[in-house]
Scaffold this motif. Structure first.
Motif, PDB file in Angstrom:
ATOM      1  N   VAL A  64       3.864  -7.021  -5.873  1.00 50.42           N
ATOM      2  CA  VAL A  64       3.623  -8.403  -5.056  1.00 50.42           C
ATOM      3  C   VAL A  64       3.923  -9.633  -6.122  1.00 50.42           C
ATOM      4  O   VAL A  64       3.453  -9.872  -7.145  1.00 50.42           O
ATOM      5  N   SER A 158      -5.210 -10.092  -1.022  1.00 47.54           N
ATOM      6  CA  SER A 158      -3.913  -9.849  -0.082  1.00 47.54           C
ATOM      7  C   SER A 158      -4.303 -10.687   1.375  1.00 47.54           C
ATOM      8  O   SER A 158      -3.264 -11.367   1.673  1.00 47.54           O
ATOM      9  N   ALA A 162      -1.600 -13.522   2.244  1.00 48.52           N
ATOM     10  CA  ALA A 162      -1.035 -13.277   3.472  1.00 48.52           C
ATOM     11  C   ALA A 162      -1.379 -14.605   4.331  1.00 48.52           C
ATOM     12  O   ALA A 162      -0.430 -15.065   5.059  1.00 48.52           O
ATOM     13  N   ALA A 167       4.041 -13.320   7.596  1.00 46.63           N
ATOM     14  CA  ALA A 167       5.357 -12.512   7.837  1.00 46.63           C
ATOM     15  C   ALA A 167       6.027 -13.414   8.907  1.00 46.63           C
ATOM     16  O   ALA A 167       5.296 -13.803   9.864  1.00 46.63           O
ATOM     17  N   VAL A 174       0.453  -8.417   9.497  1.00 44.30           N
ATOM     18  CA  VAL A 174       1.557  -7.898   8.811  1.00 44.30           C
ATOM     19  C   VAL A 174       1.710  -7.819   7.507  1.00 44.30           C
ATOM     20  O   VAL A 174       1.955  -7.130   6.488  1.00 44.30           O
ATOM     21  N   SER A 175       1.376  -9.043   7.081  1.00 46.14           N
ATOM     22  CA  SER A 175       1.695  -9.693   5.750  1.00 46.14           C
ATOM     23  C   SER A 175       0.391  -9.091   5.013  1.00 46.14           C
ATOM     24  O   SER A 175       0.881  -8.584   3.702  1.00 46.14           O
ATOM     25  N   TRP A 176      -0.779  -9.364   5.442  1.00 48.64           N
ATOM     26  CA  TRP A 176      -1.903  -8.781   4.752  1.00 48.64           C
ATOM     27  C   TRP A 176      -1.771  -7.066   4.425  1.00 48.64           C
ATOM     28  O   TRP A 176      -1.812  -6.604   3.469  1.00 48.64           O
ATOM     29  N   GLU A 177      -1.288  -6.348   5.590  1.00 50.72           N
ATOM     30  CA  GLU A 177      -1.045  -5.030   5.441  1.00 50.72           C
ATOM     31  C   GLU A 177       0.057  -4.454   4.427  1.00 50.72           C
ATOM     32  O   GLU A 177      -0.226  -3.593   3.587  1.00 50.72           O
ATOM     33  N   THR A 178       1.001  -5.499   4.131  1.00 52.49           N
ATOM     34  CA  THR A 178       2.133  -5.096   3.199  1.00 52.49           C
ATOM     35  C   THR A 178       1.339  -5.604   1.873  1.00 52.49           C
ATOM     36  O   THR A 178       1.757  -4.493   0.838  1.00 52.49           O
ATOM     37  N   PHE A 179       0.940  -6.554   1.797  1.00 47.46           N
ATOM     38  CA  PHE A 179       0.228  -6.658   0.259  1.00 47.46           C
ATOM     39  C   PHE A 179      -0.754  -5.771  -0.209  1.00 47.46           C
ATOM     40  O   PHE A 179      -0.600  -5.322  -1.258  1.00 47.46           O
ATOM     41  N   ALA A 181      -1.095  -2.814   1.004  1.00 51.47           N
ATOM     42  CA  ALA A 181      -0.618  -1.314   0.876  1.00 51.47           C
ATOM     43  C   ALA A 181      -0.052  -1.173  -0.741  1.00 51.47           C
ATOM     44  O   ALA A 181      -0.041  -0.139  -1.355  1.00 51.47           O
ATOM     45  N   ILE A 182       0.880  -2.233  -1.066  1.00 51.31           N
ATOM     46  CA  ILE A 182       1.356  -2.342  -2.170  1.00 51.31           C
ATOM     47  C   ILE A 182       0.122  -2.086  -3.476  1.00 51.31           C
ATOM     48  O   ILE A 182       0.495  -1.570  -4.446  1.00 51.31           O
TER      49      ILE A 182
END
Length: 232
Positions: A64, A158, A162, A167, A174-179, A181-182
């Motif tokens: 991140v 996150s 986000a 995103a 989508v941005s929160w899920e990406t952050f 998940a990492i």
């Protein structure tokens, strides 16, 4: 978790400062009252602050951008002193780390305090109170408090990232899920390890200064006696 200096847009820096300010002010009030009423707890305040500093300084590289992954160390303080005093201890640690360790930043201090010092400890304290209500084993409860406070810190971080950087396709969610998940790849095992460590430290405190835990109303005299007998 520490969002680095200058990474967030200034509007979000101001927003998180404003959101965090009431918690900090109330925490300072409670801390002063705690010190005046029970000066013998100063040693545990120092130990709690030291764990926040030590564990949150053990940063690991994170995919991140603008942040990192690490334990938070707030679980012990939450159990001993509650979430609001934990806010102040976290604030002190985060200021020191930002100024002298290039870990976090002053512009992002409000966001970092909110995630690590406010949101994580508040949910951890809710877990602690629920555990006490159902008579959960105190060491399991301490483990859960610590792990939950750690993980929820990263849920909020996150959200902060986000919100500032949605995103292009899919926006905030989508941005929160990406952050998250990492973060989860490193943070879930770190939260488990931190929970075990703090539970062991709490066991030592029970053995060495059970009297203070009684004064803090963390344990009753009967609980301390029962725990001590189980160690024999």
């Amino acid at each position: 978790m520490h969002i680095m200096e200058g990474f967030l847009p200034w509007q979000w820096c101001v927003f998180w400062y404003l959101v965090s300010a009431p918690f900090i002010i109330y925490g300072i009030y409670l801390l002063n009252r705690q010190v005046k009423a029970q000066r013998e707890t100063l040693s545990l305040l120092a130990v709690s602050g030291a764990f926040i500093f030590l564990l949150s300084s053990l940063k690991m590289p994170s995919p991140v951008v603008g942040s990192c992954s690490h334990p938070t160390g707030t679980g012990l303080s939450v159990v001993l002193f509650g979430p609001f005093i934990t806010v102040v201890l976290s604030l002190i640690v985060l200021i020191f780390q930002a100024l002298f360790m290039a870990h976090g930043g002053i512009t992002t201090l409000g966001a970092n305090v909110f995630s690590m010092g406010i949101a994580g400890p508040l949910l951890g304290y809710a877990v602690y109170r629920l555990g006490k209500a159902v008579n959960l084993n105190i060491f399991i409860n301490v483990f859960l408090v610590t792990a939950v406070a750690d993980l929820f810190t990263y849920v909020i971080t996150s959200i902060e990232l986000a919100a500032a950087f949605p995103a292009t396709h899919g926006g905030f969610m989508v941005s929160w899920e990406t952050f998250f998940a990492i973060y989860a790849v490193t943070q879930i095992p770190l939260a488990i390890l931190e929970g075990v460590l703090i539970a062991l430290v709490f066991k030592y405190i029970v053995q060495s200064r059970g009297d203070i835990l009684v004064k803090l109303k963390v344990l009753t005299p009967e609980q301390v006696t029962k725990i001590m007998e189980s160690f024999k």
